[in-house]
Design an enzyme around this catalytic site. Structure first.
Site, mmCIF file in Angstrom:
data_model
loop_
_atom_site.group_PDB
_atom_site.id
_atom_site.type_symbol
_atom_site.label_atom_id
_atom_site.label_comp_id
_atom_site.label_asym_id
_atom_site.label_seq_id
_atom_site.Cartn_x
_atom_site.Cartn_y
_atom_site.Cartn_z
ATOM 1 N N MET A 288 0.814 -1.216 0.000
ATOM 2 C CA MET A 288 0.000 0.000 0.000
ATOM 3 C C MET A 288 0.846 1.264 0.000
ATOM 4 S SD MET A 288 -3.288 -0.415 2.428
ATOM 5 C CE MET A 288 -2.986 -1.938 3.280
ATOM 6 N N ASP B 59 11.768 3.471 4.067
ATOM 7 C CA ASP B 59 11.544 2.030 4.280
ATOM 8 C C ASP B 59 12.859 1.369 4.670
ATOM 9 O OD1 ASP B 59 10.664 -0.827 3.796
ATOM 10 O OD2 ASP B 59 8.944 0.156 2.892
ATOM 11 N N ASN C 206 2.581 4.653 7.500
ATOM 12 C CA ASN C 206 2.028 3.443 6.881
ATOM 13 C C ASN C 206 2.801 2.178 7.238
ATOM 14 O OD1 ASN C 206 0.710 1.868 4.448
ATOM 15 N ND2 ASN C 206 2.927 1.789 4.081
ATOM 16 N N TYR D 137 -0.521 -7.385 16.917
ATOM 17 C CA TYR D 137 -0.974 -6.503 15.832
ATOM 18 C C TYR D 137 -2.215 -5.722 16.269
ATOM 19 C CZ TYR D 137 -2.122 -5.260 10.961
ATOM 20 O OH TYR D 137 -2.397 -4.592 9.786
ATOM 21 N N LYS E 240 -2.626 -1.708 16.680
ATOM 22 C CA LYS E 240 -3.554 -0.947 15.825
ATOM 23 C C LYS E 240 -4.649 -0.260 16.642
ATOM 24 C CE LYS E 240 -1.572 -1.841 11.838
ATOM 25 N NZ LYS E 240 -0.881 -0.775 11.110
ATOM 26 N N THR F 278 -1.668 -7.299 -0.684
ATOM 27 C CA THR F 278 -0.280 -6.798 -0.647
ATOM 28 C C THR F 278 0.611 -7.955 -0.206
ATOM 29 O OG1 THR F 278 -0.260 -6.226 1.706
ATOM 30 C CG2 THR F 278 -1.134 -4.545 0.210
ATOM 31 N N THR G 150 -0.267 -9.696 3.133
ATOM 32 C CA THR G 150 -1.354 -10.682 3.237
ATOM 33 C C THR G 150 -1.186 -11.870 2.301
ATOM 34 O OG1 THR G 150 -2.628 -9.341 1.679
ATOM 35 C CG2 THR G 150 -3.107 -9.041 4.029
HETATM 36 N N1 LIG Z 1 -2.683 -5.634 3.741
HETATM 37 C C1 LIG Z 1 -3.739 -5.539 4.542
HETATM 38 O O1 LIG Z 1 -4.721 -6.292 4.420
HETATM 39 C C2 LIG Z 1 -3.799 -4.474 5.613
HETATM 40 C C3 LIG Z 1 -5.021 -4.231 6.223
HETATM 41 C C4 LIG Z 1 -5.110 -3.236 7.184
HETATM 42 C C5 LIG Z 1 -4.010 -2.485 7.509
HETATM 43 N N2 LIG Z 1 -2.812 -2.753 6.901
HETATM 44 C C6 LIG Z 1 -1.691 -1.902 7.267
HETATM 45 O O2 LIG Z 1 -1.294 -1.179 6.124
HETATM 46 C C7 LIG Z 1 0.084 -0.844 6.219
HETATM 47 C C8 LIG Z 1 0.800 -1.278 4.946
HETATM 48 O O3 LIG Z 1 0.732 -2.689 4.873
HETATM 49 P P1 LIG Z 1 0.893 -3.522 3.531
HETATM 50 O O4 LIG Z 1 -0.247 -4.442 3.483
HETATM 51 O O5 LIG Z 1 1.198 -2.654 2.378
HETATM 52 O O6 LIG Z 1 2.172 -4.401 3.962
HETATM 53 P P2 LIG Z 1 3.566 -4.704 3.233
HETATM 54 O O7 LIG Z 1 4.235 -5.696 4.109
HETATM 55 O O8 LIG Z 1 3.349 -5.020 1.824
HETATM 56 O O9 LIG Z 1 4.301 -3.310 3.345
HETATM 57 C C9 LIG Z 1 4.741 -2.808 4.578
HETATM 58 C C10 LIG Z 1 5.979 -1.982 4.335
HETATM 59 O O10 LIG Z 1 6.442 -1.511 5.618
HETATM 60 C C11 LIG Z 1 7.854 -1.680 5.626
HETATM 61 N N3 LIG Z 1 8.354 -1.774 6.993
HETATM 62 C C12 LIG Z 1 8.223 -2.802 7.862
HETATM 63 N N4 LIG Z 1 8.884 -2.548 8.987
HETATM 64 C C13 LIG Z 1 9.446 -1.320 8.845
HETATM 65 C C14 LIG Z 1 10.245 -0.501 9.674
HETATM 66 N N5 LIG Z 1 10.631 -0.910 10.895
HETATM 67 N N6 LIG Z 1 10.632 0.712 9.212
HETATM 68 C C15 LIG Z 1 10.273 1.114 7.973
HETATM 69 N N7 LIG Z 1 9.522 0.377 7.140
HETATM 70 C C16 LIG Z 1 9.106 -0.819 7.572
HETATM 71 C C17 LIG Z 1 8.090 -2.961 4.856
HETATM 72 O O11 LIG Z 1 9.439 -3.097 4.456
HETATM 73 C C18 LIG Z 1 7.115 -2.797 3.712
HETATM 74 O O12 LIG Z 1 7.686 -2.098 2.635
HETATM 75 C C19 LIG Z 1 0.587 -1.526 7.482
HETATM 76 O O13 LIG Z 1 0.590 -0.611 8.547
HETATM 77 C C20 LIG Z 1 -0.446 -2.605 7.722
HETATM 78 O O14 LIG Z 1 -0.504 -2.987 9.070
HETATM 79 C C21 LIG Z 1 -2.680 -3.721 5.964
#
Ligand SMILES: NC(=O)c1ccc[n+]([C@@H]2O[C@H](COP(=O)([O-])OP(=O)(O)OC[C@H]3O[C@@H](n4cnc5c(N)ncnc54)[C@H](O)[C@@H]3O)[C@@H](O)[C@H]2O)c1
Length: 257
Positions: A18, A37, A87, A152, A156, A187, A190
């Site tokens: 995302m 990142d 994010n 988690y 959140k 993503t 998941t």
């Molecule tokens: N995918 C879903 O279904 C979903 C649903 C609700 C919320 N979210 C939230 O959305 C956000 C993005 O998630 P996503 O699904 O794109 O996941 P993703 O794993 O594809 O991307 C997460 C990104 O965060 C980076 N990251 C992790 N730890 C880090 C750190 N310590 N410092 C800097 N960067 C770091 C990762 O390297 C990655 O690029 C997250 O906060 C996640 O909890 C995701």
């Protein structure tokens, strides 16, 4: 003209998933985007794709020294920060009775403390810019609990509370702070198979819900961009859900007897 013409935008966890969709969305609307990142390869590739509208900065969001360096670099390259999208996040699927305390702490450090550090780091820059917008990415797991997601869920739920306190404290500085609560989004978080041997997307059946599918990242990007923009000028401290009806529960009609 885009909604973010010339504005400096920081997206944490911006290298993939995302965050990458958000970075592309802001850049397409004229922003100068700092992609932050721990994934250097993906982050550099994305910044190269976006050209002079973006730069990649290595940042572990749990590291306050790194945050100070990131804000300095953002200001030097593009000017004061106007938008922060907190994010970055990590997910673990494990029951409370076996999750290691170090794992618990790391999830809270990245998902919650990382957002606090981000807010603290960008606030002086936003004040200098005359205001700004912060979007904290929580989850439906920040509103309703789910088994195996203890760390988690705790993080959140915490993001929701942090968002509201920040909104109260920063509103007079013309800084708005809101949280977004996506449901299941397609993503790497998941779709990749984790330590438990299955992918999160397979653990949450969606076919009984009002919108019976996972979201694409861009469907959440549109909400994030709205909240970061002047269109959301009166929204602060609020929760914005985009979950396809997940929190409503199953949408299946009762069968006639
Ligand atoms: N995918 C879903 O279904 C979903 C649903 C609700 C919320 N979210 C939230 O959305 C956000 C993005 O998630 P996503 O699904 O794109 O996941 P993703 O794993 O594809 O991307 C997460 C990104 O965060 C980076 N990251 C992790 N730890 C880090 C750190 N310590 N410092 C800097 N960067 C770091 C990762 O390297 C990655 O690029 C997250 O906060 C996640 O909890 C995701």
């Amino acid at each position: 003209m885009g909604r973010f013409e010339g504005q400096t935008v920081v997206v944490t966890g911006g290298a993939r998933g995302m965050g990458a969709a958000h970075a592309r969305g802001f850049a397409a609307e004229g922003a100068r985007v700092v992609v932050a990142d721990v994934l250097d390869g993906e982050g550099r590739d994305l910044a190269a794709e976006l050209g002079d509208r973006a730069r990649f900065v290595h940042l572990d969001v749990a590291d306050e020294v790194g945050w100070a360096a990131l804000v300095r670099e953002a200001e030097d390259a593009f000017g004061p920060v106007r938008v922060l999208v907190n994010n970055a996040g990590v997910l673990t699927l494990e029951p409370l009775d076996t999750i290691a305390p170090d794992t618990w702490r790391r999830v809270l450090d990245v998902n919650l403390t990382g957002m606090f550090l981000g807010i603290q780091a960008v606030t002086p820059s936003m004040r200098a810019a005359g205001g700004g917008a912060i979007v904290n990415v929580s989850s439906t797991a920040g509103i309703a609990p789910a088994p195996l997601l203890g760390a988690y869920v705790a993080s959140k739920f915490g993001v929701r509370g942090l968002t509201k306190v920040a909104a109260l404290e920063l509103g007079r500085d013309n800084i708005r702070v809101n949280s977004v609560h996506p449901g299941v989004v397609r993503t790497p978080m998941t779709t990749e198979t984790g330590d438990v041997g299955f992918a999160a997307i397979d653990a949450f059946p969606l076919d009984g819900h009002a919108i019976p599918r996972a979201a694409e990242p861009e469907e959440i990007t549109r909400l994030v961009l709205f909240l970061a923009s002047g269109e959301a000028s009166f929204a602060t401290g609020a929760e914005f859900v985009a979950d396809g009806g997940l929190l409503l529960g199953p949408a299946l009609q009762p069968e006639p007897r």
